[in-house]
Design an enzyme around this catalytic site. Structure first.
Site, short mmCIF file in Angstrom:
data_model
loop_
_atom_site.label_atom_id
_atom_site.label_comp_id
_atom_site.label_asym_id
_atom_site.label_seq_id
_atom_site.Cartn_x
_atom_site.Cartn_y
_atom_site.Cartn_z
N ASP A 269 -4.65 38.96 3.57
CA ASP A 269 -5.75 38.54 4.13
C ASP A 269 -6.44 39.77 4.94
O ASP A 269 -5.83 40.81 4.95
CB ASP A 269 -5.54 37.66 5.05
CG ASP A 269 -6.60 37.19 6.05
OD1 ASP A 269 -7.59 36.68 5.68
OD2 ASP A 269 -6.17 37.10 7.49
N LEU A 270 -7.71 39.76 5.33
CA LEU A 270 -8.26 40.69 5.91
C LEU A 270 -8.14 40.82 7.47
O LEU A 270 -7.30 41.39 8.21
CB LEU A 270 -9.64 41.05 5.49
CG LEU A 270 -10.59 42.23 6.04
CD1 LEU A 270 -9.89 43.65 5.84
CD2 LEU A 270 -12.05 42.21 5.57
N ASP A 271 -9.13 39.76 8.10
CA ASP A 271 -9.12 39.89 9.45
C ASP A 271 -7.89 39.12 10.20
O ASP A 271 -7.48 38.21 9.73
CB ASP A 271 -10.31 38.89 9.80
CG ASP A 271 -10.46 38.69 11.30
OD1 ASP A 271 -10.24 39.75 11.97
OD2 ASP A 271 -11.15 37.65 11.69
N THR B 90 -10.80 42.30 13.24
CA THR B 90 -12.36 42.18 13.29
C THR B 90 -12.78 40.99 13.93
O THR B 90 -13.93 40.80 14.60
CB THR B 90 -12.86 42.39 11.76
OG1 THR B 90 -12.21 41.38 11.08
CG2 THR B 90 -13.11 43.55 11.21
N LYS C 168 -11.03 31.51 13.41
CA LYS C 168 -10.29 32.49 12.57
C LYS C 168 -9.82 31.78 10.92
O LYS C 168 -9.44 30.64 10.94
CB LYS C 168 -8.88 32.80 13.26
CG LYS C 168 -9.43 33.67 14.50
CD LYS C 168 -8.07 34.35 15.04
CE LYS C 168 -8.64 35.15 16.32
NZ LYS C 168 -7.38 35.79 16.97
N SER D 129 -9.68 37.29 1.16
CA SER D 129 -10.34 37.12 2.41
C SER D 129 -11.63 36.07 2.32
O SER D 129 -12.31 36.18 1.26
CB SER D 129 -10.81 38.36 2.96
OG SER D 129 -11.70 38.34 3.98
N ALA D 130 -11.70 35.42 3.50
CA ALA D 130 -13.07 34.61 3.29
C ALA D 130 -14.31 35.26 3.76
O ALA D 130 -15.47 34.97 3.58
CB ALA D 130 -12.68 33.44 4.50
N LYS E 142 -10.55 28.74 2.28
CA LYS E 142 -8.99 28.41 2.71
C LYS E 142 -9.09 27.01 3.54
O LYS E 142 -9.94 26.98 4.55
CB LYS E 142 -8.36 29.40 3.35
CG LYS E 142 -8.42 31.07 2.72
CD LYS E 142 -8.06 31.74 3.64
CE LYS E 142 -8.14 33.29 3.01
NZ LYS E 142 -7.75 34.45 3.62
N GLU F 234 -0.63 36.62 5.73
CA GLU F 234 -1.84 35.89 6.45
C GLU F 234 -1.46 35.64 7.71
O GLU F 234 -0.49 35.63 8.29
CB GLU F 234 -1.79 34.40 5.91
CG GLU F 234 -3.12 34.17 4.99
CD GLU F 234 -4.47 34.03 5.81
OE1 GLU F 234 -5.41 34.16 4.92
OE2 GLU F 234 -4.39 33.96 6.82
N ASP F 235 -2.80 35.70 8.59
CA ASP F 235 -2.66 35.26 10.15
C ASP F 235 -2.98 33.83 10.33
O ASP F 235 -3.06 33.46 11.68
CB ASP F 235 -3.32 36.30 10.92
CG ASP F 235 -4.87 36.07 10.96
OD1 ASP F 235 -5.34 36.13 9.76
OD2 ASP F 235 -5.43 36.22 11.80
P1 B16 Z 1 -18.14 36.80 6.96
P2 B16 Z 1 -10.39 36.59 6.72
C1 B16 Z 1 -12.37 35.52 8.04
O1 B16 Z 1 -11.74 36.63 7.40
C2 B16 Z 1 -12.66 35.31 9.65
O2 B16 Z 1 -11.09 35.49 10.00
C3 B16 Z 1 -13.44 34.44 9.90
O3 B16 Z 1 -13.56 34.45 11.40
C4 B16 Z 1 -14.86 34.60 9.55
O4 B16 Z 1 -15.84 33.51 9.88
C5 B16 Z 1 -14.76 34.66 7.82
O5 B16 Z 1 -13.88 35.77 7.64
C6 B16 Z 1 -16.12 34.86 7.38
O6 B16 Z 1 -16.60 36.16 7.67
O7 B16 Z 1 -18.85 36.05 8.21
O8 B16 Z 1 -17.69 38.37 7.57
O9 B16 Z 1 -18.59 36.20 5.79
O10 B16 Z 1 -9.48 36.31 8.00
O11 B16 Z 1 -10.38 35.54 5.78
O12 B16 Z 1 -10.08 37.76 6.34
MG MG Z 2 -7.18 36.22 8.91
#
Ligand code: B16
Ligand code: MG
Length: 218
Positions: free
Chosen positions: A4-6, A12, A40, A109-110, A140, A164-165
């Site tokens: 996962d990224l964030d 971030t 998140k 990542s989302a 997810k 994953e977090d």
């Molecule tokens: P964006 P992850 C997610 O990243 C974030 O945790 C979540 O807070 C955010 O809304 C989502 O990405 C979408 O991000 O606006 O940049 O498309 O944890 O899946 O890496």
């Molecule tokens: Mg995350």
């Protein structure tokens, strides 16, 4: 190996929070760091819908799109200033280690901004596949993002490890029949097969050993 990224490679979440707080303020909706926890791992649109729920507000799809685009502009203004030193402790070393050990590495990542963030952190070169919010239809806890990652790595899901977090992310990994390592405590992430606070000082051998011994913490 899927990351996962964030919250896993970089924090971030603090920039997402700053950008959403500006939007919430404009709409006169109370929004604090505790509320931000609920966003998140959740998609951009769903995040905004949660904020609207907090404020007990309804909006047309068009208006929602408008505020999501505005939030992303604000978010990107922070991301563009982010130095590569913001990669979380131990991440670069762990990715180097995993790569040297011959593991396929994919992002799951989302975020629709994943590629830009990996570039800013100078991490793009470690990834054999990047599956992000621009490539999936279902967010997810649906396993789509990780299943696509496994497919691009040419691996059966049962042979993949997900880092994953978020709760939603761990549910997605399990739904995809993957082993999942939670970044956080077992109390916060009871669904994880194994928990660790982060990658600082963590080696591939430790992960492999924990996998074999079915230990729940490192
Ligand atoms: P964006 P992850 C997610 O990243 C974030 O945790 C979540 O807070 C955010 O809304 C989502 O990405 C979408 O991000 O606006 O940049 O498309 O944890 O899946 O890496
Ligand atoms: Mg995350």
């Amino acid at each position: 190996m899927l990351f996962d990224l964030d919250g896993v490679l970089v924090d971030t979440a603090k920039y997402h929070f700053l950008a959403w707080r500006e939007i919430a303020k404009e709409l006169k909706i109370p929004f604090d760091e505790k509320d931000n926890e609920r966003l998140k791992g959740v998609s951009r649109m769903r995040s905004f819908e949660i904020i609207l729920e907090i404020g007990n507000r309804l909006m047309s799809e068009e208006e929602k799109e408008f505020y999501c685009a505005k939030k992303n502009e604000r978010y990107l203004s922070y991301i563009k200033e982010m130095p590569s030193s913001e990669v979380l402790p131990g991440v670069r070393e762990f990715l180097t280690d995993a790569h040297a050990a011959g593991y396929g590495i994919a992002l799951g990542s989302a975020s629709k901004n994943s590629r830009l963030i990996l570039e800013r952190l100078e991490l793009t070169g470690y990834f054999d596949a990047i599956i992000d919010g621009t490539k999936v239809e279902k967010a997810k806890p649906d396993p789509e993002v990780f299943l696509k990652g496994a497919q691009e790595l040419g691996l059966p899901p049962e042979e993949c490890i997900v880092f994953e977090d978020s709760q939603a992310g761990l549910q997605a990994a399990h739904a995809g029949k993957m082993f999942c390592v939670g970044i956080g405590t077992p109390q916060r992430l009871p669904e994880a097969d194994l928990c660790m606070p982060g990658f600082a000082g963590v080696t591939m051998q430790q992960i492999e050993k924990a996998l074999l011994s079915h230990s729940r913490t490192l």
